[in-house]
Design a protein around this motif. Structure first.
Motif, PDB file in Angstrom:
ATOM      1  N   GLU A 136       4.228   8.152   5.680  1.00 35.68           N
ATOM      2  CA  GLU A 136       4.290   8.347   4.233  1.00 35.68           C
ATOM      3  C   GLU A 136       5.572   7.760   3.652  1.00 35.68           C
ATOM      4  N   PHE A 137       6.690   7.868   4.377  1.00 35.49           N
ATOM      5  CA  PHE A 137       7.934   7.285   3.875  1.00 35.49           C
ATOM      6  C   PHE A 137       7.852   5.760   3.908  1.00 35.49           C
ATOM      7  N   THR A 138       7.382   5.199   5.028  1.00 40.58           N
ATOM      8  CA  THR A 138       7.231   3.746   5.120  1.00 40.58           C
ATOM      9  C   THR A 138       6.308   3.235   4.017  1.00 40.58           C
ATOM     10  N   ALA A 139       5.249   3.973   3.756  1.00 42.63           N
ATOM     11  CA  ALA A 139       4.316   3.605   2.689  1.00 42.63           C
ATOM     12  C   ALA A 139       5.008   3.582   1.336  1.00 42.63           C
ATOM     13  N   SER A 140       5.890   4.536   1.099  1.00 41.89           N
ATOM     14  CA  SER A 140       6.606   4.581  -0.175  1.00 41.89           C
ATOM     15  C   SER A 140       7.511   3.363  -0.345  1.00 41.89           C
ATOM     16  N   VAL A 141       8.115   2.904   0.759  1.00 38.15           N
ATOM     17  CA  VAL A 141       8.928   1.696   0.697  1.00 38.15           C
ATOM     18  C   VAL A 141       8.046   0.476   0.412  1.00 38.15           C
ATOM     19  N   LEU A 142       6.897   0.412   1.059  1.00 37.63           N
ATOM     20  CA  LEU A 142       5.959  -0.688   0.823  1.00 37.63           C
ATOM     21  C   LEU A 142       5.567  -0.776  -0.650  1.00 37.63           C
ATOM     22  N   VAL A 143       5.305   0.363  -1.271  1.00 34.34           N
ATOM     23  CA  VAL A 143       4.889   0.367  -2.673  1.00 34.34           C
ATOM     24  C   VAL A 143       6.016  -0.130  -3.570  1.00 34.34           C
ATOM     25  N   ALA A 144       7.252   0.290  -3.291  1.00 35.67           N
ATOM     26  CA  ALA A 144       8.379  -0.200  -4.095  1.00 35.67           C
ATOM     27  C   ALA A 144       8.499  -1.715  -3.991  1.00 35.67           C
ATOM     28  N   TYR A 145       8.323  -2.259  -2.792  1.00 39.36           N
ATOM     29  CA  TYR A 145       8.415  -3.706  -2.635  1.00 39.36           C
ATOM     30  C   TYR A 145       7.171  -4.423  -3.140  1.00 39.36           C
ATOM     31  N   ALA A 146       6.038  -3.724  -3.203  1.00 40.79           N
ATOM     32  CA  ALA A 146       4.866  -4.308  -3.854  1.00 40.79           C
ATOM     33  C   ALA A 146       5.137  -4.525  -5.338  1.00 40.79           C
ATOM     34  N   ARG A 147       5.882  -3.614  -5.936  1.00 37.48           N
ATOM     35  CA  ARG A 147       6.294  -3.782  -7.345  1.00 37.48           C
ATOM     36  C   ARG A 147       7.159  -5.037  -7.484  1.00 37.48           C
ATOM     37  N   ALA A 148       8.109  -5.204  -6.570  1.00 38.35           N
ATOM     38  CA  ALA A 148       8.958  -6.396  -6.599  1.00 38.35           C
ATOM     39  C   ALA A 148       8.131  -7.656  -6.396  1.00 38.35           C
ATOM     40  N   CYS A 149       7.168  -7.599  -5.493  1.00 35.83           N
ATOM     41  CA  CYS A 149       6.321  -8.753  -5.202  1.00 35.83           C
ATOM     42  C   CYS A 149       5.555  -9.186  -6.451  1.00 35.83           C
ATOM     43  N   ALA A 150       4.956  -8.232  -7.138  1.00 35.27           N
ATOM     44  CA  ALA A 150       4.198  -8.552  -8.349  1.00 35.27           C
ATOM     45  C   ALA A 150       5.097  -9.170  -9.413  1.00 35.27           C
ATOM     46  N   ARG A 151       6.320  -8.665  -9.535  1.00 27.64           N
ATOM     47  CA  ARG A 151       7.239  -9.207 -10.538  1.00 27.64           C
ATOM     48  C   ARG A 151       7.667 -10.632 -10.190  1.00 27.64           C
TER      49      ARG A 151
END
Length: 323
Positions: free
Chosen positions: A275-290
């Motif tokens: 769940e923690f690793t997933a939360s990091v992935l989501v934050a970087y998915a935001r960066a990826c989209a930007r």
């Protein structure tokens, strides 16, 4: 809204679904799986076959890849990056340069963005190693993992022929950590810093000694560590070894001009590694989209991403609230 897809759905994929629910700027399009969609139980997300992913290209801003590093991501990340912006958690440290080069070439050729090797190590720990070494260049950095379950190492065990299920624990050498905090200079090998414990369920008739030897000699995973292997029943594994705690420490010790001993320490203690690793992935998915919106195509790691890209807040809010 950032429209995200989850590719692969195990512990990590489930964690990503939960993390997306906590992120108001994301919309989850669906889960894409190689299994029969009817057999995948989610927290409410729609489930599609992997064969349907490409047909939904125009509906997805970023694919969050949740496969394993041993065999899935080396193939999936470059393949999917041909058509989508992607984020993965590839964690085989020795192979990151090779993985980056492959994905970077694909992303540049296809005008996509991919952020690889996100998570906490590689990932957040990588950032803290960089910060510490930049601030105290006359010093030493040591990373310790555990006590906890390594998803990547457990997955590698489960890929061995004859293994039905397995859990691997990483245990740091706590005596060594304390000596380093006090400023002792130690010449440490990989084997000195950690121990690995493997609990393995075998198929009926599997050769236990052959599998034990395959585990303890596996390069990049177990060969460089003192590793114990215990063969147990599925019932015992399910009862005692299915939780997913983890954590670790980045410890940097160094001297400043007047020979003062300085310590930089970054620590994580996690009830749920996936769940923690997933939360990091989501934050970087935001960066990826930007980055994709800005047409900054290519592959990136956490070392390349400005921190503000991770936050849903504006630059003005960040300066006011966090600085």
């Amino acid at each position: 809204m950032i429209k995200a897809a989850i590719v692969g759905y195990g512990n990590l994929g489930g964690g990503v679904e939960l993390a997306l629910k906590e992120s108001s700027d994301f919309q989850l399009v669906g889960v894409y799986t190689r299994r029969a969609p009817k057999d995948v139980k989610t927290y409410g997300a729609k489930v599609y076959s992997m064969d349907e992913l490409l047909a939904m290209k125009d509906q997805i801003d970023v694919c969050i890849l949740c496969g394993g590093s041993a065999t899935d991501l080396p193939v999936q990340t470059p393949e999917i990056t041909r058509f989508f912006n992607t984020v993965d958690s590839f964690d085989t440290h020795a192979k990151i340069p090779e993985h980056f080069a492959t994905v970077n070439q694909t992303a540049i050729e296809n005008n996509t963005v991919s952020i690889i090797s996100t998570g906490w190590d590689p990932g957040l720990f990588s950032l803290n190693r960089l910060y510490a070494q930049s601030i105290l260049p006359s010093g030493e950095t040591h990373t310790f993992w555990g006590d906890g379950v390594s998803q990547g190492h457990s997955d590698a065990l489960r890929r061995i022929d004859g293994v039905v299920d397995a859990t691997q624990y990483t245990l740091p050498n706590k005596e060594v950590i304390e000596k380093l905090r006090l400023g002792e200079k130690l010449a440490l090998s990989t084997r000195d810093k950690h121990f690995r414990e493997c609990f393995v369920v075998l198929e009926a008739g599997a050769n236990a000694e052959k599998i034990r030897e395959e585990i303890v000699t596996m390069p990049n995973y177990f060969a460089d560590y003192d590793t114990t292997v215990e063969f147990i029943s599925q019932e015992e594994l399910d009862k005692n070894h299915k939780a997913m705690p983890h954590g670790g420490t980045v410890l940097h010790t160094g001297k400043t001009n007047q020979n003062h001993h300085q310590v930089i320490e970054y620590n994580l203690s996690l009830d749920s590694n996936p769940e923690f690793t997933a939360s990091v992935l989501v934050a970087y998915a935001r960066a990826c989209a930007r980055l994709a919106t800005e047409k900054q195509f290519g592959a990136y790691t956490v070392l390349d991403i400005a921190p503000k890209y991770l936050s849903p807040r504006t630059d003005e809010q960040l300066r006011k609230e966090l600085l």
